[in-house]
Design an enzyme around this catalytic site. Sequence first.
Site, mmCIF file in Angstrom:
data_model
loop_
_atom_site.group_PDB
_atom_site.id
_atom_site.type_symbol
_atom_site.label_atom_id
_atom_site.label_comp_id
_atom_site.label_asym_id
_atom_site.label_seq_id
_atom_site.Cartn_x
_atom_site.Cartn_y
_atom_site.Cartn_z
ATOM 1 N N GLU A 1 0.802 -1.227 0.000
ATOM 2 C CA GLU A 1 0.000 0.000 0.000
ATOM 3 C C GLU A 1 0.837 1.280 0.000
ATOM 4 O O GLU A 1 0.697 2.135 0.871
ATOM 5 C CB GLU A 1 -0.957 -0.003 1.206
ATOM 6 C CG GLU A 1 -1.957 -1.151 1.153
ATOM 7 C CD GLU A 1 -2.727 -1.361 2.459
ATOM 8 O OE1 GLU A 1 -2.638 -0.515 3.352
ATOM 9 O OE2 GLU A 1 -3.416 -2.392 2.573
ATOM 10 N N ASN B 1 2.025 -5.243 -3.084
ATOM 11 C CA ASN B 1 0.649 -5.588 -2.716
ATOM 12 C C ASN B 1 -0.169 -4.324 -2.462
ATOM 13 O O ASN B 1 0.276 -3.418 -1.746
ATOM 14 C CB ASN B 1 0.708 -6.427 -1.426
ATOM 15 C CG ASN B 1 -0.623 -7.036 -1.033
ATOM 16 O OD1 ASN B 1 -1.317 -7.617 -1.871
ATOM 17 N ND2 ASN B 1 -0.982 -6.922 0.234
ATOM 18 N N HIS C 1 -10.405 -6.501 -1.635
ATOM 19 C CA HIS C 1 -11.476 -6.345 -0.642
ATOM 20 C C HIS C 1 -12.648 -5.698 -1.382
ATOM 21 O O HIS C 1 -12.567 -4.537 -1.790
ATOM 22 C CB HIS C 1 -11.040 -5.422 0.504
ATOM 23 C CG HIS C 1 -9.951 -6.007 1.338
ATOM 24 N ND1 HIS C 1 -10.175 -7.039 2.216
ATOM 25 C CD2 HIS C 1 -8.630 -5.708 1.447
ATOM 26 C CE1 HIS C 1 -9.044 -7.356 2.825
ATOM 27 N NE2 HIS C 1 -8.083 -6.568 2.373
ATOM 28 N N GLU D 1 -6.048 -10.851 -0.559
ATOM 29 C CA GLU D 1 -6.856 -10.547 0.632
ATOM 30 C C GLU D 1 -8.351 -10.544 0.306
ATOM 31 O O GLU D 1 -9.114 -9.706 0.784
ATOM 32 C CB GLU D 1 -6.447 -9.179 1.208
ATOM 33 C CG GLU D 1 -4.970 -9.056 1.499
ATOM 34 C CD GLU D 1 -4.578 -7.741 2.157
ATOM 35 O OE1 GLU D 1 -5.455 -7.010 2.647
ATOM 36 O OE2 GLU D 1 -3.367 -7.451 2.167
ATOM 37 N N ASP E 1 -12.214 -10.690 -0.061
ATOM 38 C CA ASP E 1 -13.446 -10.870 0.715
ATOM 39 C C ASP E 1 -14.532 -9.968 0.132
ATOM 40 O O ASP E 1 -14.237 -9.019 -0.590
ATOM 41 C CB ASP E 1 -13.263 -10.638 2.231
ATOM 42 C CG ASP E 1 -12.687 -9.291 2.604
ATOM 43 O OD1 ASP E 1 -12.582 -8.404 1.725
ATOM 44 O OD2 ASP E 1 -12.341 -9.094 3.776
#
Length: 381
Positions: free
Chosen positions: A179, A223, A259, A297, A299
Amino acid sequence: MIKHKKSIFLLGGIILLFVVFVGGKEKRDSPKEINTAPQAIETRNASTLRDLGVKKGKKMGAAMNDFMISGDPMYAQTAAREYSSITVENHMKWEYIHPSLDSYDYTHPDRVAGFAKTHGMVMRGHPLVHTGQLPAWLTTGVYTGEQLDAIMKDHIVNVMGHFKTNYPGIVTSWDVVNEAVDEAGLIKQDVIWGNIGTSKDAYVAKAFQYAREAYPEAKLFYNDNGIETLGPKSDAVYNLIKNWKAEGVSIDGIGFQSHILKVENDSLAPDFTRDLSTLEANMKRYIDLGLEVHITEFDVLIKTKDGIGETELSEQAAIYKKFMSACMKFAKCTSFTTWGITDKYNWLSHLDGNVGAPLPFDLNFAKKPAYHALSEALLGR
Ligand code: G3I
């Protein structure tokens, strides 16, 4: 005499049948044993995410925590059965693993690495250089650029060295930088690491260089979130990586966090309207840059206020399927990690109860439609 022998055999056969039948029945009827020992893997069903993934060259992973592994047998059992990769959710971040300038604490990640080793899994090293969850000694201390450079290098060398030495072949992929880019696609300006070198992103090249030197065989990833489809942030990260590579930065892969949610009135909300039509085109362009892709990650937040409805569960599952199917299109998409296993424990649990349930297993570890969507996509359906 012969006749006598025959009847002994006959009697023996009857006893054997009796033992097998009664013993077997007893086993079937007794409560399910929780077995997290290595041999548990041998009894895995070939249709688990883990095993389907192995056949297709995809590591199926989840973010996990050691205290759930040791404290909840269902969690440990599901983890070992369904996944071949683990990401430590928090305890490899600086505030935990590097609690003071001169000390490192591997207690929690060691427990996870031990579990991974026992169960024949790999671990994603997450993250080496990141911007949140930094310890106060680092954020409030006064350091020159050179000192920060040395601190960052020491961290990378120490952390990678620990896992390389103690768990050879287990932590094979690392989120070296996490990030570094803001929502507008610009290198974050207010990050402590920006004080290293002559430009705000000079630390990125250095971090990758130190990581490559510390663990040459490892795969090194950048990432980030919000870069899964074509769009301004994904364009920006793509161009940054292209430039870094042109300048000689040794980077092996891109981590698409994935996400799926939106920020609404300062809180998180489901986002079933997100345009995912450019998922594959976006993945392809990063692969064409020579990168491996990991979904790191994943979801999908859903609404839970009035109970979870079938419609929402199937909308959620459809998004799971889109992502897994996109990954299936490319041999270079090699890992698919969800940010947790079960809705019972997830990073959104603290939300007010209106939203949540982002994962493939429900509160009782039952498989949700999202789970079946992953299986279907892995089977190419
Ligand atoms: O450890 C303290 C505990 O001592 C305290 O009692 C408790 C009270 O709130 O807080 C605990 O710390 C929390 C920590 O997770 C460990 O549970 C923090 O408040 C909480 O903010 C922190 O959230 C983590 C978040 O990163 C921080 O940014 C989530 O668990 C974690 O899932 C999440 O993970 C990130 C990835 O690393 C990077 N990508 C985004 C992703 C989701 O935000």
